[in-house]
Design a protein around this motif. Structure first.
Motif, PDB file in Angstrom:
ATOM      1  N   ALA A 182       0.872  -1.175   0.000  1.00 35.19           N
ATOM      2  CA  ALA A 182       0.000   0.000   0.000  1.00 35.19           C
ATOM      3  C   ALA A 182       0.903   1.217   0.000  1.00 35.19           C
ATOM      4  CB  ALA A 182      -0.900   0.007   1.233  1.00 35.19           C
ATOM      5  N   ALA A 183       0.512   2.247  -0.749  1.00 32.19           N
ATOM      6  CA  ALA A 183       1.286   3.484  -0.813  1.00 32.19           C
ATOM      7  C   ALA A 183       0.339   4.657  -0.605  1.00 32.19           C
ATOM      8  CB  ALA A 183       2.001   3.599  -2.163  1.00 32.19           C
ATOM      9  N   ALA A 184       0.731   5.550   0.293  1.00 31.68           N
ATOM     10  CA  ALA A 184      -0.090   6.716   0.613  1.00 31.68           C
ATOM     11  C   ALA A 184       0.698   7.991   0.378  1.00 31.68           C
ATOM     12  CB  ALA A 184      -0.551   6.654   2.065  1.00 31.68           C
ATOM     13  N   TYR A 185       0.020   8.962  -0.222  1.00 26.98           N
ATOM     14  CA  TYR A 185       0.584  10.285  -0.394  1.00 26.98           C
ATOM     15  C   TYR A 185       0.317  11.046   0.897  1.00 26.98           C
ATOM     16  CZ  TYR A 185       1.338  15.030  -1.965  1.00 26.98           C
ATOM     17  OH  TYR A 185       1.792  16.321  -2.068  1.00 26.98           O
ATOM     18  N   THR A 186       1.380  11.501   1.542  1.00 24.96           N
ATOM     19  CA  THR A 186       1.239  12.145   2.844  1.00 24.96           C
ATOM     20  C   THR A 186       1.648  13.616   2.813  1.00 24.96           C
ATOM     21  OG1 THR A 186       3.444  11.378   3.492  1.00 24.96           O
ATOM     22  CG2 THR A 186       1.571   9.967   4.079  1.00 24.96           C
ATOM     23  N   ALA A 203      -0.859  16.702   4.852  1.00 27.13           N
ATOM     24  CA  ALA A 203      -1.260  16.333   6.215  1.00 27.13           C
ATOM     25  C   ALA A 203      -2.301  17.319   6.737  1.00 27.13           C
ATOM     26  CB  ALA A 203      -0.051  16.315   7.127  1.00 27.13           C
ATOM     27  N   PRO A 204      -3.323  16.884   7.440  1.00 30.65           N
ATOM     28  CA  PRO A 204      -3.592  15.505   7.836  1.00 30.65           C
ATOM     29  C   PRO A 204      -4.506  14.753   6.869  1.00 30.65           C
ATOM     30  CG  PRO A 204      -5.095  16.938   8.982  1.00 30.65           C
ATOM     31  CD  PRO A 204      -4.239  17.818   8.085  1.00 30.65           C
ATOM     32  N   ASP A 205      -4.773  15.317   5.705  1.00 26.95           N
ATOM     33  CA  ASP A 205      -5.655  14.655   4.737  1.00 26.95           C
ATOM     34  C   ASP A 205      -4.813  13.826   3.765  1.00 26.95           C
ATOM     35  OD1 ASP A 205      -8.061  15.780   5.720  1.00 26.95           O
ATOM     36  OD2 ASP A 205      -7.522  17.669   4.777  1.00 26.95           O
ATOM     37  N   ARG A 259      -8.046  10.608   8.580  1.00 27.73           N
ATOM     38  CA  ARG A 259      -8.558  11.465   7.496  1.00 27.73           C
ATOM     39  C   ARG A 259      -7.999  11.027   6.155  1.00 27.73           C
ATOM     40  NH1 ARG A 259      -8.317  17.501   9.755  1.00 27.73           N
ATOM     41  NH2 ARG A 259      -8.812  17.859   7.572  1.00 27.73           N
ATOM     42  N   LEU A 260      -8.228   9.781   5.832  1.00 25.87           N
ATOM     43  CA  LEU A 260      -7.763   9.189   4.577  1.00 25.87           C
ATOM     44  C   LEU A 260      -8.869   9.186   3.542  1.00 25.87           C
ATOM     45  CD1 LEU A 260      -5.964   6.002   5.876  1.00 25.87           C
ATOM     46  CD2 LEU A 260      -4.976   7.569   4.228  1.00 25.87           C
ATOM     47  N   SER A 261      -8.462   9.291   2.286  1.00 27.92           N
ATOM     48  CA  SER A 261      -9.397   9.073   1.186  1.00 27.92           C
ATOM     49  C   SER A 261      -8.643   8.391   0.062  1.00 27.92           C
ATOM     50  CB  SER A 261     -10.015  10.396   0.698  1.00 27.92           C
ATOM     51  OG  SER A 261      -9.068  11.170  -0.001  1.00 27.92           O
TER      52      SER A 261
END
Length: 148
Positions: A64-68, A71-73, A105-107
């Motif tokens: 899994a890869a998340a763009y951070t 922050a915090p979205d 607060r992920l989408s």
């Protein structure tokens, strides 16, 4: 009889994982979106993202890869499990780890035609936001948000 999925190790990405993750992206991406997505290179599509990998029996089985950057979205950009391990609970474990690391607060965006992914996120309690949708090179998509 216990029907719980076997646990896997979820850990941060290491450079030695690149070959496994590249293969997973090519196979799972192709299965989900066709050859266009499967041809993308792992490094290019995860540039600047925080990456977690799932490992079972010493083998990387998903990532899994998340763009951070906002922050915090945070934005879950990728969550793929090798097709040979699909349905074994790895995706759910990866998703739970992403929420633990980067939530709440992920989408994410998913293609409307990707009914398997839409069911997966709905079962995990994520909610589709019909007011936030559009069309990209692959087709129509919808925003999905982690329940807060």
């Amino acid at each position: 009889m216990d029907s719980a999925p076997a646990m896997c190790l979820i850990r941060p990405f290491a450079s030695a994982d690149k070959e496994f993750c590249t293969a997973i992206l090519a196979l799972a991406g192709r299965d989900a979106f066709g050859p266009v997505a499967g041809s993308a290179t792992f490094t290019a599509t995860t540039q600047g993202e925080a990456i977690l990998v799932a490992e079972r029996g010493g083998i990387v089985t998903g990532f899994a890869a998340a763009y951070t950057g906002d922050a915090p979205d945070y934005f879950l950009h990728h969550l793929y499990v090798h097709p040979a391990h699909s349905g074994s609970g790895i995706g759910g474990q990866l998703l739970a780890a992403v929420v633990a690391c980067f939530g709440p607060r992920l989408s994410l965006k998913t293609q409307l035609s990707n009914t398997g992914a839409r069911r997966f996120y709905a079962r995990a309690g994520w909610v589709e936001d019909a007011a936030d949708s559009g069309v990209d090179a692959i087709g129509a998509w919808i925003r999905v948000r982690y329940r807060q």
